[in-house]
Each structure stands twice: as C-alpha cells, then as structure tokens.
Design a protein around this motif. Sequence first.
Motif, PDB file in Angstrom:
ATOM      1  N   VAL A  45     -10.410  -1.077  -0.425  1.00 14.79           N
ATOM      2  CA  VAL A  45     -10.051  -1.465   1.045  1.00 14.79           C
ATOM      3  C   VAL A  45     -10.546  -0.334   1.955  1.00 14.79           C
TER       4      VAL A  45
ATOM      5  N   ILE B 113      -7.688   2.892  -1.030  1.00 13.91           N
ATOM      6  CA  ILE B 113      -7.955   2.554   0.505  1.00 13.91           C
ATOM      7  C   ILE B 113      -8.696   4.028   0.862  1.00 13.91           C
TER       8      ILE B 113
ATOM      9  N   GLN C 190      -1.860  -0.611  -3.892  1.00 13.35           N
ATOM     10  CA  GLN C 190      -3.041   0.054  -3.472  1.00 13.35           C
ATOM     11  C   GLN C 190      -2.889   1.627  -2.991  1.00 13.35           C
TER      12      GLN C 190
ATOM     13  N   ALA D 102      -3.574   2.350  -9.849  1.00 11.51           N
ATOM     14  CA  ALA D 102      -3.955   1.572  -8.599  1.00 11.51           C
ATOM     15  C   ALA D 102      -4.675   0.272  -8.767  1.00 11.51           C
ATOM     16  N   GLU D 103      -4.242  -0.762  -7.903  1.00  9.23           N
ATOM     17  CA  GLU D 103      -4.810  -2.117  -8.007  1.00  9.23           C
ATOM     18  C   GLU D 103      -6.220  -1.705  -7.003  1.00  9.23           C
ATOM     19  N   LYS D 104      -5.976  -1.112  -5.885  1.00  7.31           N
ATOM     20  CA  LYS D 104      -7.324  -0.775  -5.152  1.00  7.31           C
ATOM     21  C   LYS D 104      -7.139   0.499  -4.439  1.00  7.31           C
TER      22      LYS D 104
ATOM     23  N   ARG E 273     -12.225  -3.688  -5.674  1.00 12.96           N
ATOM     24  CA  ARG E 273     -11.122  -2.469  -5.503  1.00 12.96           C
ATOM     25  C   ARG E 273     -11.043  -1.692  -4.377  1.00 12.96           C
TER      26      ARG E 273
ATOM     27  N   HIS F 198       0.913  -1.062  -0.025  1.00 14.27           N
ATOM     28  CA  HIS F 198       0.033  -0.261  -0.090  1.00 14.27           C
ATOM     29  C   HIS F 198       0.883   1.372  -0.073  1.00 14.27           C
TER      30      HIS F 198
END
Length: 254
Positions: A131, A102, A80, A98-100, A129, A56
Amino acid sequence: MTRFRGCIDIHAGKVKQIVGGTLSTDTDTLQTNFVATLPSSHFATLYKENGITGTHVIKLGPGCDDAAIEALGAWKGGLQIGGGITSDNAQFWVDNGAEKVIVTSYLFPNAELDLTRLQQLHDKVGKERLVIDLSCRRRGDQWIVAMNKWQTLTDTKINKQTLEFLAGYCSEFLVHAADVEGLCRGIDEDLVVALAEWSPIPVTYAGGAKSIDDLALVNRLSGGKVDLTYGSALDIFGGTLVSFDACVVWNTEH
C-alpha cells in the motif's frame, strides 16, 4: 460502495489520536486528542470481531514496534502496517502477521520519489501486499505528498498521472489529508472527488471525518470508489461525534 475502514495510530507505544499537522519531533507543539489506556490488541480484536477489513496500524515515530506487533498478533493476516517501512524490514512485518505494508517516507529520500526503492519494495513483498501512503497537504488547488510525519513536502503531486503510474506497483492507496487530520471539521471533499476520478485502484481517505453521514457523503462524492477512516471523532477513541457501532452497521447494510 464506500466502506468504513479502521485505524490504530500508535505513538510512543500507546494508541493515540493526534492532530496530524502538529506531528513532529517537537513535543511542545504536539496536540493529542486521545490516549488509550487499553492495549493495541484490544482495538485490533474489536475490528476483527466486527469484520472491519482494511484496517491500518500506523507507527508514529520510535518506540512503537512492540505495540504494533501486539496488534498484528491479535488479528494475523487482517491488518495493514505502516510507519518506517523499508525494503529491508517489510518482510519482517509480513512475517509478523501484517496483511499488507504501507510505505511513504522511504520512497522519498531527499523529498524526491525514488523509483529504485519503489521497485525494490515491490520485488520484496509483491504488488498485492503493498500500500502506498500518499498523505498530502493542500497548496492552492493542488495536493502535494507529504512525508516525515507530514512535515516535509515532496516533489510529487497527487494527480491522475501519479496515481496511474504508482498503481502499477501497489494494490491500494492510503491518503491522509494532513491539513484536516484530527480536527473533526469535515473532510476535504475536493480531494475525495479527485481520488475517485484519478485512481485506478482502491483508495482509503482519512482526515476530518466528523459524522456518520460522512460515509454517505464520501460514497456520493466518489461514486463508492473511496473508503473512509474515522479517527478522533470515533467513540472508541474518546470522540463524541461518531459511533463505532453505527459504522459497523453501515458496512453490514451496504
């Protein structure tokens, strides 16, 4: 099985390691353990080359977007991103690699959980996607979600009911134990046990890890359900207690 997950904390445009409890707008009280001379992309590439998935990137305040975009560009779809994420900009960060995403503070206007905002963010990027960062401070035998650079306590407690409810909107949780973050004095073992017991989805714990043996400790305490992030203790961030290479070996062998 517990895995080592990476982090890239960005403050004022530079990769840093900061004592979490001192992070506020008052620069006189900020305690910084490490300031990198290398760009964010260096660390992103290091994690990519060693297959440290779930890493992250956290933007700690203003002036961090360029460095964050640089990191994401070095590992598109592999990192992330958190820090100032809202329903308005979440897609921007996904579009930038970005993968995910937050999210913390956006979900807690006036320090209260806003279900409308939660639904909007879920609708924008989807459960897979998203967190939710439930970084917290300990108060007695409870953990209270903290926002605004971990300075403001919200109305939300970390417990089984909270985690089961929020798990319907996101794919994983990120939990910094803010009281021990950056101190390298050991993890909050009770919190790790609780997270493993209460969360129906993957959780990454951060805060206080000081030894390579903490990976085995978290694995034992959580039954392999909780992953672990190292920060200030890690040698790539100027630490002397934990070798990045040893963390890579742990992931490879487990």
